[in-house]
Design a protein around this motif. Structure first.
Motif, PDB file in Angstrom:
ATOM      1  N   PRO A  90      -4.155  53.677  59.297  1.00  0.00           N
ATOM      2  CA  PRO A  90      -3.640  53.233  60.596  1.00  0.00           C
ATOM      3  C   PRO A  90      -2.432  52.319  60.404  1.00  0.00           C
ATOM      4  O   PRO A  90      -2.290  51.681  59.357  1.00  0.00           O
ATOM      5  N   ARG A  91      -1.552  52.283  61.394  1.00  0.00           N
ATOM      6  CA  ARG A  91      -0.384  51.400  61.301  1.00  0.00           C
ATOM      7  C   ARG A  91      -0.850  49.961  61.233  1.00  0.00           C
ATOM      8  O   ARG A  91      -1.666  49.528  62.040  1.00  0.00           O
ATOM      9  N   ASP A  92      -0.325  49.229  60.272  1.00  0.00           N
ATOM     10  CA  ASP A  92      -0.666  47.825  60.091  1.00  0.00           C
ATOM     11  C   ASP A  92       0.572  47.017  60.468  1.00  0.00           C
ATOM     12  O   ASP A  92       1.571  47.024  59.750  1.00  0.00           O
ATOM     13  N   GLU A  93       0.502  46.329  61.611  1.00  0.00           N
ATOM     14  CA  GLU A  93       1.689  45.620  62.101  1.00  0.00           C
ATOM     15  C   GLU A  93       2.192  44.588  61.102  1.00  0.00           C
ATOM     16  O   GLU A  93       3.396  44.421  60.909  1.00  0.00           O
ATOM     17  N   LEU A  94       1.275  43.890  60.427  1.00  0.00           N
ATOM     18  CA  LEU A  94       1.697  42.870  59.471  1.00  0.00           C
ATOM     19  C   LEU A  94       2.427  43.487  58.280  1.00  0.00           C
ATOM     20  O   LEU A  94       3.464  42.982  57.849  1.00  0.00           O
ATOM     21  N   ALA A  95       1.902  44.589  57.744  1.00  0.00           N
ATOM     22  CA  ALA A  95       2.571  45.253  56.613  1.00  0.00           C
ATOM     23  C   ALA A  95       3.952  45.751  57.027  1.00  0.00           C
ATOM     24  O   ALA A  95       4.925  45.622  56.273  1.00  0.00           O
ATOM     25  N   ILE A  96       4.045  46.301  58.234  1.00  0.00           N
ATOM     26  CA  ILE A  96       5.347  46.774  58.722  1.00  0.00           C
ATOM     27  C   ILE A  96       6.300  45.592  58.877  1.00  0.00           C
ATOM     28  O   ILE A  96       7.471  45.659  58.482  1.00  0.00           O
ATOM     29  N   LYS A  97       5.807  44.486  59.440  1.00  0.00           N
ATOM     30  CA  LYS A  97       6.650  43.305  59.649  1.00  0.00           C
ATOM     31  C   LYS A  97       7.202  42.785  58.323  1.00  0.00           C
ATOM     32  O   LYS A  97       8.400  42.506  58.203  1.00  0.00           O
ATOM     33  N   LEU A  98       6.340  42.678  57.300  1.00  0.00           N
ATOM     34  CA  LEU A  98       6.810  42.162  56.013  1.00  0.00           C
ATOM     35  C   LEU A  98       7.748  43.144  55.319  1.00  0.00           C
ATOM     36  O   LEU A  98       8.730  42.739  54.691  1.00  0.00           O
ATOM     37  N   ALA A  99       7.463  44.438  55.429  1.00  0.00           N
ATOM     38  CA  ALA A  99       8.347  45.439  54.820  1.00  0.00           C
ATOM     39  C   ALA A  99       9.746  45.345  55.422  1.00  0.00           C
ATOM     40  O   ALA A  99      10.751  45.448  54.706  1.00  0.00           O
ATOM     41  N   LEU A 100       9.816  45.136  56.725  1.00  0.00           N
ATOM     42  CA  LEU A 100      11.126  45.012  57.368  1.00  0.00           C
ATOM     43  C   LEU A 100      11.758  43.656  57.088  1.00  0.00           C
ATOM     44  O   LEU A 100      12.973  43.547  56.912  1.00  0.00           O
ATOM     45  N   GLN A 116       1.717  33.525  58.995  1.00  0.00           N
ATOM     46  CA  GLN A 116       0.614  34.484  59.095  1.00  0.00           C
ATOM     47  C   GLN A 116      -0.612  33.979  58.355  1.00  0.00           C
ATOM     48  O   GLN A 116      -1.738  34.132  58.833  1.00  0.00           O
ATOM     49  N   ARG A 117      -0.401  33.360  57.187  1.00  0.00           N
ATOM     50  CA  ARG A 117      -1.548  32.843  56.439  1.00  0.00           C
ATOM     51  C   ARG A 117      -2.286  31.795  57.263  1.00  0.00           C
ATOM     52  O   ARG A 117      -3.513  31.779  57.316  1.00  0.00           O
ATOM     53  N   SER A 118      -1.546  30.914  57.933  1.00  0.00           N
ATOM     54  CA  SER A 118      -2.182  29.880  58.775  1.00  0.00           C
ATOM     55  C   SER A 118      -2.989  30.518  59.896  1.00  0.00           C
ATOM     56  O   SER A 118      -4.119  30.110  60.177  1.00  0.00           O
ATOM     57  N   ALA A 119      -2.404  31.535  60.542  1.00  0.00           N
ATOM     58  CA  ALA A 119      -3.103  32.211  61.643  1.00  0.00           C
ATOM     59  C   ALA A 119      -4.348  32.933  61.143  1.00  0.00           C
ATOM     60  O   ALA A 119      -5.410  32.890  61.776  1.00  0.00           O
ATOM     61  N   THR A 120      -4.241  33.586  59.987  1.00  0.00           N
ATOM     62  CA  THR A 120      -5.383  34.322  59.442  1.00  0.00           C
ATOM     63  C   THR A 120      -6.473  33.361  58.978  1.00  0.00           C
ATOM     64  O   THR A 120      -7.666  33.630  59.159  1.00  0.00           O
TER      65      THR A 120
END
Length: 201
Positions: A90-100, A116-120
């Motif tokens: 499935p599309r992973d928004e976080l992986a897409i965000k970091l790749a871009l 993101q680490r703080s939020a997670t």
């Protein structure tokens, strides 16, 4: 997430109408993935079209009640005995965000990772608090408690894995930053050699 199969699995246990299905789905999954009742009724319409559920008429309050057909029960059995496919993740928004982020000039990727680490971490703490407050899935005899415990475990493991992955991304960025000056220097040497037509050792 397959709402279609989830609703079929619930209907296999007995006839229900849309609001009941939504409430039962959310009860068993701890309201982790809230369903819009419109989505429930749209899915029921498609299931009926495909011959997997059938209406049994309206109850005393006018709700259209549905039940699984034999074909629907067979589809549920197939769903439970077939592994979830990993061939198309499935599309992973976080992986897409970091790749871009690593390819778009001017983006501070380190800050993206830290935020993101703080939020997670905050989400992980919330899940852990929920686990402490709720019944122990290993001790509870209520199957709904067990179901919610399993969903909560999945959320905890997912958050922990995401934090490990973010740590890994940060380490790779550091290594890339260390390798960049060496690569830049090699490029400058090549440029001098090309400009003078000489081989620089």
């Amino acid at each position: 997430m397959s709402v279609r199969q989830a609703l079929l699995a619930l209907l296999e246990q007995g006839p229900m109408y849309g609001y009941q299905l939504r409430a039962e789905f959310e009860r068993r999954t701890g309201q982790t993935w809230p369903l819009n009742v419109g989505q429930v009724y749209t899915t029921l319409t498609r299931l009926e079209r495909d011959g997997l559920v059938e209406g049994t008429g309206a109850d005393a309050e006018g709700h259209v009640v549905y039940r699984a057909t034999p074909a629907g029960r067979e589809e549920v059995a197939t769903w439970f005995t077939t592994p979830v496919a990993r061939t198309q993740p499935p599309r992973d928004e976080l992986a897409i965000k970091l790749a871009l982020a690593v390819t778009v000039p001017g983006v501070d990727v380190g800050t993206v990772i830290q935020q993101q680490r703080s939020a997670t971490m905050a989400a992980l703490q919330d899940y852990t608090r929920l686990k402490r407050r709720g019944p122990d899935a290993g001790e509870s005899t209520d199957r709904a408690d067990l179901a919610w415990g399993l969903v909560l475990d999945s959320l905890v493991f997912g958050a922990e894995a995401e934090i490990r992955w973010l740590d890994h991304c940060e380490a790779r960025l550091r290594r890339a930053a260390l390798d960049r000056p060496a690569a830049t220097a090699a490029g400058e040497v090549a440029a001098v050699r090309d400009e003078n037509g000489e081989v620089v050792r």
